[in-house]
Write an enzyme that holds these catalytic residues in place. Structure first.
Site, mmCIF file in Angstrom:
data_model
loop_
_atom_site.group_PDB
_atom_site.id
_atom_site.type_symbol
_atom_site.label_atom_id
_atom_site.label_comp_id
_atom_site.label_asym_id
_atom_site.label_seq_id
_atom_site.Cartn_x
_atom_site.Cartn_y
_atom_site.Cartn_z
ATOM 1 N N HIS A 1 -1.644 2.744 7.635
ATOM 2 C CA HIS A 1 -0.862 1.712 8.310
ATOM 3 C C HIS A 1 -0.703 2.071 9.782
ATOM 4 O O HIS A 1 -0.447 3.227 10.113
ATOM 5 C CB HIS A 1 0.518 1.579 7.671
ATOM 6 C CG HIS A 1 0.471 1.186 6.232
ATOM 7 N ND1 HIS A 1 0.457 2.113 5.212
ATOM 8 C CD2 HIS A 1 0.424 -0.031 5.646
ATOM 9 C CE1 HIS A 1 0.410 1.479 4.050
ATOM 10 N NE2 HIS A 1 0.390 0.176 4.289
ATOM 11 N N ARG B 1 -5.824 11.908 0.565
ATOM 12 C CA ARG B 1 -4.425 11.975 0.942
ATOM 13 C C ARG B 1 -4.002 13.424 1.096
ATOM 14 O O ARG B 1 -4.351 14.278 0.292
ATOM 15 C CB ARG B 1 -3.551 11.321 -0.143
ATOM 16 C CG ARG B 1 -3.268 9.851 0.072
ATOM 17 C CD ARG B 1 -2.429 9.370 -1.077
ATOM 18 N NE ARG B 1 -1.598 8.248 -0.696
ATOM 19 C CZ ARG B 1 -0.784 7.636 -1.550
ATOM 20 N NH1 ARG B 1 -0.694 8.048 -2.786
ATOM 21 N NH2 ARG B 1 -0.053 6.631 -1.157
ATOM 22 N N GLY C 1 0.820 -1.204 0.000
ATOM 23 C CA GLY C 1 0.000 0.000 0.000
ATOM 24 C C GLY C 1 0.853 1.252 0.000
ATOM 25 O O GLY C 1 2.045 1.212 -0.308
ATOM 26 N N CYS C 2 0.251 2.354 0.372
ATOM 27 C CA CYS C 2 0.927 3.653 0.363
ATOM 28 C C CYS C 2 2.277 3.569 1.071
ATOM 29 O O CYS C 2 2.367 3.172 2.228
ATOM 30 C CB CYS C 2 0.042 4.692 1.045
ATOM 31 S SG CYS C 2 0.828 6.306 1.233
ATOM 32 N N PHE C 3 3.334 3.969 0.367
ATOM 33 C CA PHE C 3 4.667 3.799 0.940
ATOM 34 C C PHE C 3 4.989 4.771 2.071
ATOM 35 O O PHE C 3 5.932 4.554 2.823
ATOM 36 C CB PHE C 3 5.759 3.825 -0.124
ATOM 37 C CG PHE C 3 5.720 4.914 -1.170
ATOM 38 C CD1 PHE C 3 5.151 6.149 -0.942
ATOM 39 C CD2 PHE C 3 6.289 4.675 -2.429
ATOM 40 C CE1 PHE C 3 5.140 7.143 -1.925
ATOM 41 C CE2 PHE C 3 6.295 5.654 -3.413
ATOM 42 C CZ PHE C 3 5.718 6.891 -3.160
#
Length: 210
Positions: free
Chosen positions: A154, A194, A11-13
């Site tokens: 996360h 985001r 997913g989003c780093f």
């Protein structure tokens, strides 16, 4: 100091890097694009690459298995091409192995995660050989260090805190099942937008169009 490398996509780093940077034995992290078809990948043009992190670690202080156990706690490996509100192949779950031993450990860990019942479905994480890792733009590196209230889907979980140094027991996942419910709840509470430092193509959680 001798170091080894892990290349992971979950997913989003931004959020992945922030959690991994605090793990015991981690020497450095950087985010980028890997596993795809576009050379010199960028955020606006990364083709089939996944948003990925490169974790350089000290094998005297941690190992690939410990990093993967943490990896499978802080993202949902049972959702194909998606993490929370982030949708598309850029956000798929993948392990890009650099050796036959890393491949073996990855497959063994996935089997243990499936057997644990930690996630509601079977693990769909890709296990493929590492290829080129194209470093992401400077504004994406250390993003949550620069913007502590920036977007992430996360979260660290009980029994394996990002700072605790404890090695969770994937094979006995009662605590981790509770953690999974906590993660799912937190993801649902995200705003769905985001918080970029500057305008970027796309609407956050949908893949950008070059």
């Amino acid at each position: 100091m001798t170091t080894e490398k892990a290349i992971l996509a979950g997913g989003c780093f931004w959020g992945m890097e922030e959690l991994f940077r605090h793990q015991p034995g981690v020497v450095s992290t950087r985010v980028g694009y890997s596993g795809g078809d576009v050379p010199n990948a960028t955020y606006r043009n990364h083709g089939t690459h996944a948003e990925s992190i490169e974790v350089v670690y000290d094998p005297d202080k941690t190992d690939f298995r410990a990093l993967l156990e943490f990896f499978f706690q802080v993202h949902d490996p049972s959702t194909k091409n998606r993490q929370g509100n982030d949708i598309g192949t850029s956000y798929r779950s993948a392990i890009f192995y650099t050796s036959d031993e890393q491949k073996r450990v990855a497959e063994d860990t996935i089997a243990d995660v499936d057997a644990s019942g930690l996630w509601p479905g079977k693990v769909v994480t890709e296990v493929t050989p590492a290829g080129d890792f194209w470093e992401a733009e400077p504004e994406h590196q250390d993003y949550l260090q620069k913007y502590p209230n920036g977007y992430t889907c996360h979260f660290p979980v009980p029994g394996g805190s990002s700072r605790s140094g404890q090695r969770p027991d994937i094979s006995g996942a009662r605590t981790l099942k509770s953690a999974r419910r906590r993660i799912s709840g937190n993801v649902r509470q995200q705003s769905g937008v985001r918080d970029y430092p500057e305008p970027i193509a796309g609407i956050g959680h949908v893949e950008p169009v070059p």
